[in-house]
Design a protein around this motif. Structure first.
Motif, PDB file in Angstrom:
ATOM      1  N   LEU A  41     -24.007  11.843  22.046  1.00  0.00           N
ATOM      2  CA  LEU A  41     -24.507  11.728  23.420  1.00  0.00           C
ATOM      3  C   LEU A  41     -23.450  11.127  24.353  1.00  0.00           C
ATOM      4  O   LEU A  41     -23.697  10.979  25.556  1.00  0.00           O
ATOM      5  CB  LEU A  41     -25.780  10.875  23.465  1.00  0.00           C
ATOM      6  N   VAL A  52     -32.274  14.698  11.872  1.00  0.00           N
ATOM      7  CA  VAL A  52     -31.786  13.387  11.443  1.00  0.00           C
ATOM      8  C   VAL A  52     -32.537  12.913  10.203  1.00  0.00           C
ATOM      9  O   VAL A  52     -33.765  12.795  10.218  1.00  0.00           O
ATOM     10  CB  VAL A  52     -31.968  12.358  12.594  1.00  0.00           C
ATOM     11  N   ILE A 100     -26.331   9.872  18.057  1.00  0.00           N
ATOM     12  CA  ILE A 100     -26.202   9.039  19.260  1.00  0.00           C
ATOM     13  C   ILE A 100     -24.773   9.125  19.792  1.00  0.00           C
ATOM     14  O   ILE A 100     -24.550   9.219  21.000  1.00  0.00           O
ATOM     15  CB  ILE A 100     -26.619   7.582  18.964  1.00  0.00           C
ATOM     16  N   PHE A 159     -23.481   9.677  28.400  1.00  0.00           N
ATOM     17  CA  PHE A 159     -23.354   8.298  28.857  1.00  0.00           C
ATOM     18  C   PHE A 159     -22.183   8.185  29.843  1.00  0.00           C
ATOM     19  O   PHE A 159     -22.256   7.460  30.830  1.00  0.00           O
ATOM     20  CB  PHE A 159     -23.159   7.340  27.673  1.00  0.00           C
ATOM     21  N   LEU A 184     -28.217   9.548  12.329  1.00  0.00           N
ATOM     22  CA  LEU A 184     -28.718   9.067  13.617  1.00  0.00           C
ATOM     23  C   LEU A 184     -27.562   8.517  14.450  1.00  0.00           C
ATOM     24  O   LEU A 184     -27.447   8.784  15.656  1.00  0.00           O
ATOM     25  CB  LEU A 184     -29.796   7.992  13.411  1.00  0.00           C
ATOM     26  N   LEU A 185     -26.679   7.742  13.781  1.00  0.00           N
ATOM     27  CA  LEU A 185     -25.506   7.197  14.475  1.00  0.00           C
ATOM     28  C   LEU A 185     -24.660   8.330  15.048  1.00  0.00           C
ATOM     29  O   LEU A 185     -24.223   8.295  16.213  1.00  0.00           O
ATOM     30  CB  LEU A 185     -24.676   6.343  13.512  1.00  0.00           C
ATOM     31  N   VAL A 234     -30.805   9.435  33.930  1.00  0.00           N
ATOM     32  CA  VAL A 234     -30.989   8.987  32.542  1.00  0.00           C
ATOM     33  C   VAL A 234     -31.861   9.968  31.766  1.00  0.00           C
ATOM     34  O   VAL A 234     -31.709  10.121  30.554  1.00  0.00           O
ATOM     35  CB  VAL A 234     -31.644   7.589  32.505  1.00  0.00           C
ATOM     36  N   LEU A 235     -32.762  10.650  32.458  1.00  0.00           N
ATOM     37  CA  LEU A 235     -33.718  11.523  31.761  1.00  0.00           C
ATOM     38  C   LEU A 235     -33.024  12.583  30.922  1.00  0.00           C
ATOM     39  O   LEU A 235     -33.587  13.073  29.946  1.00  0.00           O
ATOM     40  CB  LEU A 235     -34.648  12.211  32.766  1.00  0.00           C
ATOM     41  N   ILE A 278     -30.473  12.114  29.130  1.00  0.00           N
ATOM     42  CA  ILE A 278     -30.024  11.553  27.847  1.00  0.00           C
ATOM     43  C   ILE A 278     -31.210  11.643  26.899  1.00  0.00           C
ATOM     44  O   ILE A 278     -32.085  10.786  26.883  1.00  0.00           O
ATOM     45  CB  ILE A 278     -29.554  10.086  28.009  1.00  0.00           C
ATOM     46  N   ARG A 279     -31.254  12.724  26.142  1.00  0.00           N
ATOM     47  CA  ARG A 279     -32.428  12.998  25.313  1.00  0.00           C
ATOM     48  C   ARG A 279     -32.318  12.367  23.939  1.00  0.00           C
ATOM     49  O   ARG A 279     -31.251  12.387  23.316  1.00  0.00           O
ATOM     50  CB  ARG A 279     -32.599  14.514  25.144  1.00  0.00           C
ATOM     51  N   VAL A 280     -33.418  11.831  23.466  1.00  0.00           N
ATOM     52  CA  VAL A 280     -33.487  11.284  22.114  1.00  0.00           C
ATOM     53  C   VAL A 280     -33.215  12.408  21.124  1.00  0.00           C
ATOM     54  O   VAL A 280     -33.764  13.504  21.277  1.00  0.00           O
ATOM     55  CB  VAL A 280     -34.879  10.654  21.890  1.00  0.00           C
ATOM     56  N   PRO A 281     -32.357  12.176  20.110  1.00  0.00           N
ATOM     57  CA  PRO A 281     -32.057  13.227  19.128  1.00  0.00           C
ATOM     58  C   PRO A 281     -33.337  13.736  18.471  1.00  0.00           C
ATOM     59  O   PRO A 281     -34.298  12.984  18.294  1.00  0.00           O
ATOM     60  CB  PRO A 281     -31.176  12.511  18.095  1.00  0.00           C
ATOM     61  N   SER A 282     -33.345  15.025  18.122  1.00  0.00           N
ATOM     62  CA  SER A 282     -34.525  15.614  17.490  1.00  0.00           C
ATOM     63  C   SER A 282     -34.713  15.037  16.085  1.00  0.00           C
ATOM     64  O   SER A 282     -33.772  14.842  15.321  1.00  0.00           O
ATOM     65  CB  SER A 282     -34.344  17.129  17.404  1.00  0.00           C
ATOM     66  N   HIS A 283     -35.976  14.768  15.769  1.00  0.00           N
ATOM     67  CA  HIS A 283     -36.304  14.149  14.489  1.00  0.00           C
ATOM     68  C   HIS A 283     -35.916  15.045  13.323  1.00  0.00           C
ATOM     69  O   HIS A 283     -35.522  14.571  12.252  1.00  0.00           O
ATOM     70  CB  HIS A 283     -37.812  13.862  14.453  1.00  0.00           C
TER      71      HIS A 283
END
Lengths: 210, 210, 210, 210
Positions: free
Chosen positions: A55, A42, A52, A59, A48-49, A31-32, A34-39
């Protein structure tokens, strides 16, 4: 007189402890990636959608590896439930199996990053192959040295071997499909894992794949 | 009357729990440094294959550390199987041992990054040395305080000491070889670990290294 | 009739499992911040040695946090060994304790990065304080609800309270020293942890710090 | 005759081992995103204090996820305490539950990074929803296949269902509040988790939320 590391039930318990630990970590490590999108990239809900949604391959490969880990966790457990005690050599084989479990997050990331590359599929398959080889070696060693639990008959022994071999054949076929298209390989392997994980025992699908 | 932290079998069980946890994490962490090649640098199957081939030193040091972890896992287990109970001080010695197990991924990465540097070999060796020292101290303390299980005779006690010392001598020799070439050191140590992990008990090789 | 989550020995066992897991991870995570020197900056054995020597503050704070984790692992264990069963509320207090254990790698890194800043010492101390508060609350709750094991007398109860309070007083004093110098604080706290971990029971030093 | 992977108490024990491992890791991983401020940006005590204060949203979402993990750990445990044995299918459902536990650090980071974005709240809620769905499916499957422990009566069965459903309704309501403001959603969900974790059983608040 007590000697160090004689075959024992405690040694078997320690193997279970380390095994469940490595599986728990592997399940979490994949899972690590799967990185949160860079601020910075966005600025709106829509962006943001989209970030995601981008990604999605991660998944997909997360689901694939999760299923693979599940299948091998059961594989190890199915064997271990039939083994009454463990010596150092059997434990070493089990640790070799775990070494390839620990490599699975790497193979998975490689696949997610290079979805359309055959080499990535082949590396993933080599990982699956080595997992099968180490499981097979453990079973063969335990049988040869009389470590199996009482009441394990010839048919059960054969079932354990057959299951490992059948799964390996299916994965080899799936990997060969990458000659046509790597994505086809992944879809085929994912389908096999899904059937193993979820198809009702005794169903037609299950009978087909063994 | 119950007192906190009296020597007990439960304390022994907790040490086992934390030990297997740290080993499971260390086994998995050393893989984390095997990084998936960057997408930017790879445009063809050939380039991906080359990028994976370039990871070879990482796989080599992964194998080395995996073997080392295996050997010390058995070392800790061989001792612990002969120890009936644990007090706070013995548990502290065990945690010190674990502190150096937790440092092994660092020493391994250092070695992988600086394969041709003597200092990297020396740091790796210092790590092995401290693992031996803490194991030795645990055994000495358990013996002195009567925590050994019944049936552990003088010969078994000596065997435990001798094994630790013999392995340390071999690693020291291997490390000294870095005066000639660091790669020779690594090859020698890897060979020693392989023999410990895989050579049949009673074989000539095994007798040679003890 | 069985109800979910009644106070039970199994609930106690699960708390132990998660606790040892979190400790094993925390012990390993604090090492992760000890980063291998960058290959670009190192061109000779001398430069590598210098780069490793520059990691000294990391090793110092690693040792400090390792000792701290050891002390709290024993603290939790000393309590838990005297508690016969656990309900949901007691388990929640234990998880709060673990939440602050999980924060310890952060506080440690902050300290290692900002060795000469008072705020870093204060944050580290707040972490130690919250660990004491949650341990104290667990003990108080277990005592009030009759979860203590049989044979725990008034003196043992007092001893458990006293130990937590004494340690907190020492750490508060150590933290106050940062008004003079943050490095003095760290040295003082490190000394306290060393005495807790290693001084012989009954020795003068041990009697002094309780 | 022994068959591999028959429903057994050992299979149940292995599920507990992996579950506690994944929870321990998830509890620790969410902390990893609380990064120590960069040394370059900090030159005075005041700037360090400001940099730590800027981490407040991270600590808030850490607290939120910690509470969420706590609640689901108890949820899993409440169910598992009433289940006497486990087969492969039930274990698979449990692993699916764990797959979503492993995703929680991702959802949490997303929320912390995009506090004011509705999509982030919806993703977090989807994670909570899937955790509820897998728990519900496990319970339904265990009940249907006679894996429940003796002494689990109809009322207890209903209680388990009701608790899951009630919590999901509250989280859905909380998520719907993001139509007004995402921060309101987070505050509402945090409040619900706090009441679940800390409100005295039988209190008015607890009765309100079931």
């Amino acid at each position: 007189m007590k000697r160090p590391l004689e075959p024992s039930a405690e040694a078997r318990g320690r193997v279970v402890g380390v095994t469940d630990g490595v599986f728990a970590i592997a399940l979490t490590l994949i899972v690590l990636e799967i990185r949160v999108p860079s601020h910075e990239a966005v600025h709106s809900e829509g962006e943001l959608l989209a970030a995601i949604a981008a990604l999605a391959p991660r998944f997909l490969t997360y689901a694939l590896s999760f299923l693979t880990l599940t299948i091998f966790w059961f594989g190890q457990q199915a064997q271990h439930g039939l083994i009454a005690k463990s010596d150092r050599r059997l434990a070493t084989l089990n640790l070799c199996f775990l070494a390839f479990i620990a490599l699975l997050p790497f193979s998975t990331d490689l696949l997610a990053d290079f979805l359309k590359f055959r080499i990535a599929v082949v590396v993933y398959w080599l990982n699956l192959l080595m997992l099968g080889v180490t499981l097979l070696a453990s079973w063969w060693y335990a049988e040869k040295n009389g470590f199996l639990a009482e009441g394990v008959d010839a048919e059960t022994k054969r079932t354990v071997y057959l299951r490992i071999v059948k799964a390996q054949v299916l994965w080899a076929v799936g990997t060969a499909l990458c000659l046509i298209s790597p994505l086809l390989s992944i879809a085929f392997i994912l389908l096999v894992q899904l059937i193993y994980a979820a198809a009702p025992r005794g169903s037609l699908l299950r009978k087909l794949i063994g």
